[in-house]
Design a protein around this motif. Structure first.
Motif, PDB file in Angstrom:
ATOM      1  N   VAL A  52       0.812  -1.332   0.001  1.00  0.00           N
ATOM      2  CA  VAL A  52      -0.099   0.157  -0.012  1.00  0.00           C
ATOM      3  C   VAL A  52       1.007   1.298  -0.155  1.00  0.00           C
ATOM      4  O   VAL A  52       1.851   1.394   0.715  1.00  0.00           O
ATOM      5  N   SER A  53       0.510   2.150  -0.739  1.00  0.00           N
ATOM      6  CA  SER A  53       1.521   3.350  -1.029  1.00  0.00           C
ATOM      7  C   SER A  53       1.330   4.464   0.505  1.00  0.00           C
ATOM      8  O   SER A  53       0.376   4.021   1.086  1.00  0.00           O
ATOM      9  N   MET A  54       2.481   5.143   0.685  1.00  0.00           N
ATOM     10  CA  MET A  54       2.391   5.788   2.081  1.00  0.00           C
ATOM     11  C   MET A  54       1.147   7.020   1.734  1.00  0.00           C
ATOM     12  O   MET A  54       0.339   7.156   2.688  1.00  0.00           O
ATOM     13  N   GLU A  55       0.711   7.565   0.671  1.00  0.00           N
ATOM     14  CA  GLU A  55      -0.496   8.262   0.499  1.00  0.00           C
ATOM     15  C   GLU A  55      -1.815   7.498   1.064  1.00  0.00           C
ATOM     16  O   GLU A  55      -2.439   8.101   1.747  1.00  0.00           O
ATOM     17  N   GLU A  56      -1.821   6.612   0.597  1.00  0.00           N
ATOM     18  CA  GLU A  56      -3.214   5.704   0.700  1.00  0.00           C
ATOM     19  C   GLU A  56      -3.266   5.365   2.168  1.00  0.00           C
ATOM     20  O   GLU A  56      -4.515   5.215   2.799  1.00  0.00           O
ATOM     21  N   GLN A  57      -2.098   4.779   2.828  1.00  0.00           N
ATOM     22  CA  GLN A  57      -1.911   4.592   4.285  1.00  0.00           C
ATOM     23  C   GLN A  57      -2.086   5.928   5.081  1.00  0.00           C
ATOM     24  O   GLN A  57      -3.029   5.555   6.142  1.00  0.00           O
ATOM     25  N   VAL A  58      -1.513   6.772   4.884  1.00  0.00           N
ATOM     26  CA  VAL A  58      -1.717   7.928   5.680  1.00  0.00           C
ATOM     27  C   VAL A  58      -3.415   8.427   5.601  1.00  0.00           C
ATOM     28  O   VAL A  58      -3.882   8.644   6.725  1.00  0.00           O
ATOM     29  N   GLY A  59      -3.791   8.230   4.288  1.00  0.00           N
ATOM     30  CA  GLY A  59      -5.365   8.391   4.420  1.00  0.00           C
ATOM     31  C   GLY A  59      -6.058   7.675   5.174  1.00  0.00           C
ATOM     32  O   GLY A  59      -7.156   8.134   5.702  1.00  0.00           O
ATOM     33  N   ARG A  60      -5.851   6.403   5.128  1.00  0.00           N
ATOM     34  CA  ARG A  60      -6.778   5.316   5.940  1.00  0.00           C
ATOM     35  C   ARG A  60      -6.548   5.762   7.473  1.00  0.00           C
ATOM     36  O   ARG A  60      -7.374   5.331   8.005  1.00  0.00           O
ATOM     37  N   LEU A  61      -5.295   5.781   8.002  1.00  0.00           N
ATOM     38  CA  LEU A  61      -4.972   5.682   9.162  1.00  0.00           C
ATOM     39  C   LEU A  61      -5.695   7.298   9.667  1.00  0.00           C
ATOM     40  O   LEU A  61      -6.008   7.121  10.896  1.00  0.00           O
ATOM     41  N   ALA A  62      -5.782   8.438   8.818  1.00  0.00           N
ATOM     42  CA  ALA A  62      -6.356   9.432   9.448  1.00  0.00           C
ATOM     43  C   ALA A  62      -7.979   9.166   9.532  1.00  0.00           C
ATOM     44  O   ALA A  62      -8.562   9.682  10.447  1.00  0.00           O
ATOM     45  N   TYR A  63      -8.356   8.438   8.655  1.00  0.00           N
ATOM     46  CA  TYR A  63      -9.948   7.822   8.715  1.00  0.00           C
ATOM     47  C   TYR A  63     -10.063   7.281   9.987  1.00  0.00           C
ATOM     48  O   TYR A  63     -11.089   7.744  10.773  1.00  0.00           O
ATOM     49  N   VAL A  64      -9.325   6.473  10.258  1.00  0.00           N
ATOM     50  CA  VAL A  64      -9.339   5.403  11.434  1.00  0.00           C
ATOM     51  C   VAL A  64      -9.467   6.260  12.619  1.00  0.00           C
ATOM     52  O   VAL A  64     -10.208   6.289  13.580  1.00  0.00           O
ATOM     53  N   CYS A  65      -8.504   7.331  12.711  1.00  0.00           N
ATOM     54  CA  CYS A  65      -8.170   8.007  13.978  1.00  0.00           C
ATOM     55  C   CYS A  65      -9.536   9.222  14.205  1.00  0.00           C
ATOM     56  O   CYS A  65      -9.973   9.325  15.324  1.00  0.00           O
ATOM     57  N   ARG A  66      -9.911   9.373  13.196  1.00  0.00           N
ATOM     58  CA  ARG A  66     -11.178  10.332  13.009  1.00  0.00           C
ATOM     59  C   ARG A  66     -12.169   9.512  13.828  1.00  0.00           C
ATOM     60  O   ARG A  66     -13.062   9.830  14.739  1.00  0.00           O
ATOM     61  N   GLU A  67     -12.523   8.333  13.352  1.00  0.00           N
ATOM     62  CA  GLU A  67     -13.673   7.616  13.671  1.00  0.00           C
ATOM     63  C   GLU A  67     -13.606   7.225  15.170  1.00  0.00           C
ATOM     64  O   GLU A  67     -14.383   6.565  15.914  1.00  0.00           O
ATOM     65  N   GLU A  68     -12.392   6.820  15.496  1.00  0.00           N
ATOM     66  CA  GLU A  68     -11.745   6.227  16.963  1.00  0.00           C
ATOM     67  C   GLU A  68     -11.672   7.396  17.912  1.00  0.00           C
ATOM     68  O   GLU A  68     -11.193   7.351  19.141  1.00  0.00           O
ATOM     69  N   ASN A  69     -11.825   8.624  17.374  1.00  0.00           N
ATOM     70  CA  ASN A  69     -11.613   9.910  18.156  1.00  0.00           C
ATOM     71  C   ASN A  69      -9.907   9.780  18.848  1.00  0.00           C
ATOM     72  O   ASN A  69      -9.711  10.202  20.055  1.00  0.00           O
ATOM     73  N   ILE A  70      -8.972   9.514  17.742  1.00  0.00           N
ATOM     74  CA  ILE A  70      -7.714   9.640  18.404  1.00  0.00           C
ATOM     75  C   ILE A  70      -7.099  10.917  17.571  1.00  0.00           C
ATOM     76  O   ILE A  70      -7.089  11.103  16.380  1.00  0.00           O
ATOM     77  N   ALA A  71      -6.388  11.498  18.861  1.00  0.00           N
ATOM     78  CA  ALA A  71      -5.491  12.994  18.267  1.00  0.00           C
ATOM     79  C   ALA A  71      -4.235  12.576  18.019  1.00  0.00           C
ATOM     80  O   ALA A  71      -3.614  11.847  18.778  1.00  0.00           O
ATOM     81  N   ILE A  72      -3.784  12.987  16.803  1.00  0.00           N
ATOM     82  CA  ILE A  72      -2.425  12.377  16.394  1.00  0.00           C
ATOM     83  C   ILE A  72      -1.934  13.601  15.430  1.00  0.00           C
ATOM     84  O   ILE A  72      -2.749  14.106  14.572  1.00  0.00           O
TER      85      ILE A  72
END
Length: 579
Positions: free
Chosen positions: A178-198
């Motif tokens: 998985v490319s870096m850009e796609e990984q960062v996008g998916r991780l940001a989405y998970v953080c928003r849904e899980e209320n994780i500040a990063i």
């Protein structure tokens, strides 16, 4: 409620949720839409890229109440139960723990029965490369012509270990990292849904550490959320994983550039005191210099900009180095990283590697000086880089020529055909061959010393491997053939393995081990197996016998059997004696 790992919570449940595998998703959805899905699939690729998830999604899509459909609804009873793993007709098998022929025969016996709960029986065999040869043979015919109600999905990280007969019976899909850009996008989405500040830099660092595996990235995010207090910063991820921050790398690289070895060693010791691992430091240091090299060669590359968070800052560091310097540093670090795997003192190896890299920086490697732009040179003047390379090449040739002269090679005035001074290999081989009389060893093949050597050779190889595994890799190509006096003769198949074994450091280690194993001081001599075979055949030729013909009451020149002997054997082999 018990916490569930993020990679399990956010496992893809539909094709649209698969990250970074758009060509595979499109192909599978088109085949489902047109009802052209096949009976056997092979999903291969690196770990954590969605192979097993795609297999389960496909099992739901073909068995969905509203399907077969491009996407499973994930609402009907079939989809829900398949997601939970409670449908008997969808079987997930771990081939790493069920790798025998009996388990595969059990599958072969059951596939003929129709499914009882859903439309298709689906067998998902994970890590299929772990199956034994007998198990693959038992699977072949069933995989080629299964009943119409059965679908096989094979998943593996090592497709090269699968027999070609298995691969040819499957429709193969290669999952990519998985490319870096796609990984960062998916991780940001998970953080928003899980209320994780990063922080965004922390997301980039996690994505880079995962090396293209989405599951690894989610696991690191889960770990970082437990480690950090409040917002997850990049420094939290660095501390958690035992890595080094970019500013620490800048200090170390700056010390190396300034040839301040003391400061560089102090920084390494500080890293170790902070709990960093030497092998991780070496790995990250290689990646850092690789990024510096990429910035020098392709500064506007999209591959680089997605790997590096602060490109401008790294460009300032890269401007202090020449391209040749960076290449030389990476070569040195890579060499010592290989040795670090077998060392009991990895910190020492790291320190030596950094000192050697400082030497590579000092030698220049033909780097481009910033203060000498191309316009300042005349048209016929060679570039500093080419001049430096030419000077080093001349020095190497002079050193090699001196060695050849010491080895007894005639001077240039002698009547000898001209030879290149850069190829002393044949001369070394000739000297070595002349120093060993194979006749002495052929007569000692059956001696008790030789039998003792053969009996302990496995032990000798094991002792060499314990001391230095690289020497063992070369020596294992050789075969002990005889002991004569205080010398052990070993015959090699490969000339390269023989030449490497003959290097003084390697040869000394082998002689020491052999002497310890046999309880006496012994030396090592080598020979090619072809030469040894010819010597053995020459030693086994029978001795020439002399045939005597005796004449009675007749003159030798009138004896008919003498003439007949000359005709049969020739005049060179027949001698006539008067008695």
């Amino acid at each position: 409620m018990t916490h569930i790992a993020l990679y399990r919570t956010w496992r893809s449940q539909a094709f649209r949720e698969l990250v970074g595998q758009k060509p595979i998703v499109q192909t599978l959805q088109n085949s489902l839409r047109e009802q052209r899905f096949t009976h056997a699939y092979l999903f291969s690729g690196p770990r954590g890229t969605g192979k097993t998830s795609a297999a389960k999604i496909l099992a739901k899509a073909v068995n969905c109440v509203h399907g077969p459909a491009e996407e499973p609804c994930n609402e009907c009873e079939a989809c829900i139960r398949i997601s939970q793993g409670s449908v008997m007709d969808v079987v997930e098998i771990d081939a790493a723990s069920n790798r025998g022929v009996e388990e595969i025969r059990d599958i072969r016996d059951k596939v003929k029965y129709a499914p009882t709960e859903v439309r298709y029986k689906v067998y998902i065999i994970d890590e299929v490369h772990m199956l034994t040869t007998e198990a693959f043979n038992a699977l072949l015919k069933t995989l080629e012509e299964p009943p119409a109600h059965v679908i096989f999905i094979l998943a593996t990280t090592e497709p090269h270990k699968l027999p070609a007969t298995i691969i040819s019976r499957c429709q193969r899909f290669d999952f990519r990292r998985v490319s870096m850009e796609e990984q960062v996008g998916r991780l940001a989405y998970v953080c928003r849904e899980e209320n994780i500040a990063i922080e965004e830099e922390a997301l980039h660092y996690i994505a880079r550490l995962s090396e293209g595996g989405m599951r690894d990235a989610l696991s690191l995010l889960d770990q970082a959320s437990s480690f950090a207090v409040g917002t997850i910063a990049a420094s939290d991820v660095v501390a958690m994983t035992g890595g080094l921050a970019s500013d620490q790398f800048e200090k170390l690289v700056g010390s190396m550039k300034e040839q301040d070895i003391g400061a560089a060693l102090e920084l390494i010791d500080q890293f170790m005191q902070e709990g960093k691992s030497a092998d991780k430091c070496m790995e990250n240091l290689i990646h850092y210099f690789r990024d510096l090299l990429m910035i020098r060669l392709v500064p506007d590359s999209s591959v680089l900009t997605e790997r590096v968070f602060d490109v401008a800052r790294l460009d300032q560091v890269a401007s202090r180095f020449g391209t040749d310097q960076l290449i030389a540093i990476i070569e040195v670090l890579n060499q010592y990283q290989s040795e670090m795997k077998y060392s009991v003192q990895p910190q020492t190896i790291l320190e030596v590697a950094v000192m050697k890299a400082c030497g590579a920086i000092a030698s220049g490697g033909g780097s481009r000086p910033a203060e000498a732009p191309p316009a300042s040179r005349s048209a016929g003047e060679p570039e500093p880089e080419a001049l430096s390379q030419l000077t080093r090449r001349i020095q190497q040739l002079e050193e090699q020529l001196a060695k050849l002269m010491q080895g007894g090679v005639p001077a240039a005035g002698a009547q000898q055909p001209a030879r290149s001074p850069v190829a002393p290999r044949s001369s070394n081989a000739a000297v070595r061959k002349a120093s060993v009389r194979l006749d002495d060893f052929t007569s000692a093949v059956e001696s008790h010393h030789t039998r003792a050597l053969l009996g302990k050779w496995t032990q000798i190889l094991a002792m060499v491997k314990e001391r230095k595994i690289t020497v063992h890799a070369w020596l294992v190509d050789g075969e002990p053939v005889a002991i004569h006096g205080d010398t052990v003769l070993v015959a090699f198949k490969s000339a390269m393995h023989r030449d490497t074994t003959e290097k003084p450091a390697n040869k000394q280690l082998i002689e020491q081990v052999i002497s310890e194993a046999l309880g006496e001081t012994l030396k090592l001599a080598t020979v090619m197996q072809k030469e040894w075979k010819e010597a053995r055949e020459g030693a086994s030729e029978p001795a020439r016998e002399e045939m005597t013909l005796q004449a009675e009451d007749s003159e030798p020149d009138k004896e008919p059997w003498v003439d007949e002997a000359i005709k049969l054997f020739g005049e060179d082999l027949v001698s006539i004696k008067d008695e």
